[in-house]
Design an enzyme around this catalytic site. Structure first.
Site, mmCIF file in Angstrom:
data_model
loop_
_atom_site.group_PDB
_atom_site.id
_atom_site.type_symbol
_atom_site.label_atom_id
_atom_site.label_comp_id
_atom_site.label_asym_id
_atom_site.label_seq_id
_atom_site.Cartn_x
_atom_site.Cartn_y
_atom_site.Cartn_z
ATOM 1 N N SER A 1 70.213 41.126 40.967
ATOM 2 C CA SER A 1 68.788 40.805 41.066
ATOM 3 C C SER A 1 67.954 41.852 40.344
ATOM 4 C CB SER A 1 68.375 40.731 42.531
ATOM 5 O OG SER A 1 68.718 41.913 43.200
ATOM 6 N N HIS B 1 71.255 34.287 38.357
ATOM 7 C CA HIS B 1 70.655 34.835 39.578
ATOM 8 C C HIS B 1 70.318 33.709 40.555
ATOM 9 C CE1 HIS B 1 67.165 37.419 41.391
ATOM 10 N NE2 HIS B 1 68.224 37.410 42.155
ATOM 11 N N GLU C 1 67.873 31.655 38.171
ATOM 12 C CA GLU C 1 67.199 32.377 37.094
ATOM 13 C C GLU C 1 68.300 32.774 36.105
ATOM 14 O OE1 GLU C 1 65.365 36.098 38.387
ATOM 15 O OE2 GLU C 1 63.656 35.755 37.073
ATOM 16 N N ASN D 1 61.839 38.999 40.687
ATOM 17 C CA ASN D 1 61.540 40.195 41.473
ATOM 18 C C ASN D 1 60.379 41.016 40.921
ATOM 19 O OD1 ASN D 1 63.201 40.039 43.755
ATOM 20 N ND2 ASN D 1 64.973 40.311 42.416
HETATM 21 N N1 CAA Z 1 73.573 26.674 54.086
HETATM 22 C C1 CAA Z 1 73.254 25.371 54.128
HETATM 23 N N2 CAA Z 1 72.061 24.909 54.614
HETATM 24 C C2 CAA Z 1 71.197 25.828 55.098
HETATM 25 C C3 CAA Z 1 71.478 27.215 55.090
HETATM 26 C C4 CAA Z 1 72.717 27.624 54.548
HETATM 27 N N3 CAA Z 1 73.066 28.902 54.471
HETATM 28 N N4 CAA Z 1 70.400 27.859 55.632
HETATM 29 C C5 CAA Z 1 69.487 26.932 55.961
HETATM 30 N N5 CAA Z 1 69.966 25.707 55.634
HETATM 31 C C6 CAA Z 1 69.270 24.417 55.737
HETATM 32 C C7 CAA Z 1 69.069 23.987 57.166
HETATM 33 O O1 CAA Z 1 70.188 23.300 57.635
HETATM 34 C C8 CAA Z 1 67.854 23.081 57.056
HETATM 35 O O2 CAA Z 1 68.235 21.787 56.620
HETATM 36 P P1 CAA Z 1 67.300 20.495 56.903
HETATM 37 O O3 CAA Z 1 66.095 20.642 56.029
HETATM 38 O O4 CAA Z 1 68.165 19.357 56.503
HETATM 39 O O5 CAA Z 1 66.978 20.546 58.365
HETATM 40 C C9 CAA Z 1 67.039 23.725 55.949
HETATM 41 O O6 CAA Z 1 67.945 24.564 55.223
HETATM 42 C C10 CAA Z 1 65.931 24.548 56.506
HETATM 43 O O7 CAA Z 1 66.483 25.465 57.440
HETATM 44 P P2 CAA Z 1 65.903 25.709 58.898
HETATM 45 O O8 CAA Z 1 65.340 24.442 59.476
HETATM 46 O O9 CAA Z 1 66.931 26.445 59.688
HETATM 47 O O10 CAA Z 1 64.746 26.780 58.722
HETATM 48 P P3 CAA Z 1 63.448 26.759 57.830
HETATM 49 O O11 CAA Z 1 62.834 25.425 57.691
HETATM 50 O O12 CAA Z 1 62.661 27.867 58.396
HETATM 51 O O13 CAA Z 1 63.980 27.167 56.378
HETATM 52 C C11 CAA Z 1 64.548 28.757 54.754
HETATM 53 C C12 CAA Z 1 64.730 28.318 56.183
HETATM 54 C C13 CAA Z 1 65.163 27.708 53.799
HETATM 55 C C14 CAA Z 1 65.295 30.077 54.613
HETATM 56 C C15 CAA Z 1 63.008 28.884 54.445
HETATM 57 O O14 CAA Z 1 62.391 29.678 55.421
HETATM 58 C C16 CAA Z 1 62.723 29.482 53.097
HETATM 59 O O15 CAA Z 1 62.736 28.788 52.083
HETATM 60 N N6 CAA Z 1 62.431 30.795 53.071
HETATM 61 C C17 CAA Z 1 62.196 31.546 51.839
HETATM 62 C C18 CAA Z 1 63.536 31.998 51.305
HETATM 63 C C19 CAA Z 1 63.390 32.760 50.037
HETATM 64 O O16 CAA Z 1 62.302 33.071 49.541
HETATM 65 N N7 CAA Z 1 64.556 33.113 49.475
HETATM 66 C C20 CAA Z 1 64.589 33.919 48.292
HETATM 67 C C21 CAA Z 1 64.842 35.341 48.682
HETATM 68 S S1 CAA Z 1 64.910 36.373 47.283
HETATM 69 C C22 CAA Z 1 66.511 36.291 46.792
HETATM 70 O O17 CAA Z 1 67.361 35.667 47.351
HETATM 71 C C23 CAA Z 1 66.898 36.980 45.540
HETATM 72 C C24 CAA Z 1 66.495 38.351 45.277
HETATM 73 O O18 CAA Z 1 66.710 38.760 44.143
HETATM 74 C C25 CAA Z 1 65.927 39.287 46.258
#
Ligand code: CAA
Length: 284
Positions: free
Chosen positions: A121, A142, A154, A192
């Site tokens: 990242s 990414h 990405e 990032n």
């Molecule tokens: N595998 C499969 N499915 C998953 C999962 C996983 N690991 N985690 C969550 N899900 C699914 C759930 O089953 C759920 O499915 P449905 O829509 O069918 O119900 C869906 O994702 C949503 O999950 P939840 O209902 O449990 O929870 P939520 O609605 O609060 O969503 C989230 C959780 C998807 C994490 C959401 O909060 C979100 O999009 N958050 C932002 C995440 C983000 O910004 N990520 C990027 C981080 S930065 C990075 O990764 C890179 C870096 O370089 C730092």
């Protein structure tokens, strides 16, 4: 350009097991490389749990789940895993020396035409490519956490990345049901470089007493429609990871606008790293 059928993923942690999950679910043969059997078992359990959740939500069938699991072949060493792979994706912790030694070994044993990719990242793709004898076949791929859910890949071009390699990685990302977005290799790429200053500013709001953590997050969730507030997201990513990335931006651009908030530094020093330690801006 030859077709990519077999993918080796080095590292089965949060990002690695998610990457293995999406490749296996989309018909690729996947070799999962970890250093110990217990890490292999943990990664496979997580993948199975996440696939089973998709079955219970009727997003995939039980047959899809079991076929995906069958496509994953665990390995405890790099040479055996990469010697027949068309694409090798590294997803180990953000430590240049560790990645360097892995890519040197991969480069020795992977077929000449194989593409080498890093899920880093923040570490320079050009610098990683330079430790191999094939910088034109090296690229950044990414993914975002949680990998099975987040649509973005990405795709980062190093200085010498061949255009054909970029095209191939863009097309493979689409086969995974993702949306690939190209970027060039500069500190923090796009994701990032934009995300971390926002998280840092949210931390400054707490540090300067502008608002409590839950109120900072409420503003961004309810006012800007972010699915998670920036402080919840920082805990989810890991406060140590956020600090490392901010330091990469600060060192790379020599611009004080990327200076990490002293509160972030203090929390990392205290071992309050977010979800993984049970405490960060919130408790878990
Ligand atoms: N595998 C499969 N499915 C998953 C999962 C996983 N690991 N985690 C969550 N899900 C699914 C759930 O089953 C759920 O499915 P449905 O829509 O069918 O119900 C869906 O994702 C949503 O999950 P939840 O209902 O449990 O929870 P939520 O609605 O609060 O969503 C989230 C959780 C998807 C994490 C959401 O909060 C979100 O999009 N958050 C932002 C995440 C983000 O910004 N990520 C990027 C981080 S930065 C990075 O990764 C890179 C870096 O370089 C730092």
């Amino acid at each position: 350009m030859s077709e990519v059928k077999t993918v080796a993923v080095i590292g089965g942690g949060t990002m690695g097991n998610g990457i293995v999950h999406v490749f296996a679910m989309n018909g690729f043969d996947v070799k999962l490389v970890e250093t110990k059997q217990e890490f292999v078992d943990r990664a496979m359990n997580t993948i199975d749990k996440n696939l089973s959740r998709m079955v219970s939500k009727e997003k995939i069938s039980e047959k899809d789940r079991s076929e995906a699991i069958d496509r994953i072949q665990p390995h405890l060493n790099i040479p055996g895993a990469v010697m027949e792979a068309d694409l090798i994706i590294e997803a180990v912790p953000e430590n240049f020396e560790l990645k360097k030694s892995i890519f040197e070994e991969v480069d020795k044993h992977a077929p000449d035409q194989a593409i080498l990719a890093s899920n880093t990242s923040s570490i320079s793709i050009t610098k990683l490519a330079a430790v191999t004898g094939r910088p034109s076949r090296f690229i950044g791929m990414h993914f975002f956490n949680p990998v099975p859910v987040m649509k973005l890949v990405e795709v980062i071009n190093g200085l010498d990345t061949d255009e054909e390699v970029t095209k191939s990685i863009m097309s493979i990302s689409e086969k995974l049901g993702k949306v690939p977005v190209p970027a060039n290799d500069f500190p923090g790429f796009v994701s990032n470089r934009v995300l971390m200053p926002m998280i840092n500013e949210a931390i400054f709001c707490v540090h300067e007493g502008v608002a409590e953590p839950e109120h900072v997050d409420q503003v961004m969730k309810l006012g800007m429609a972010h699915p998670m507030g920036p402080l919840r997201l920082a805990d989810f990513i890991g406060l140590d990871v956020c600090l490392d990335i901010l330091n990469v931006l600060y060192d790379g651009f020599k611009d004080p606008k990327y200076r990490a908030c002293p509160l972030l530094v203090k929390m990392v020093d205290a071992g309050k790293l977010g979800d993984k330690t049970g405490e960060g801006f919130f408790t878990y």
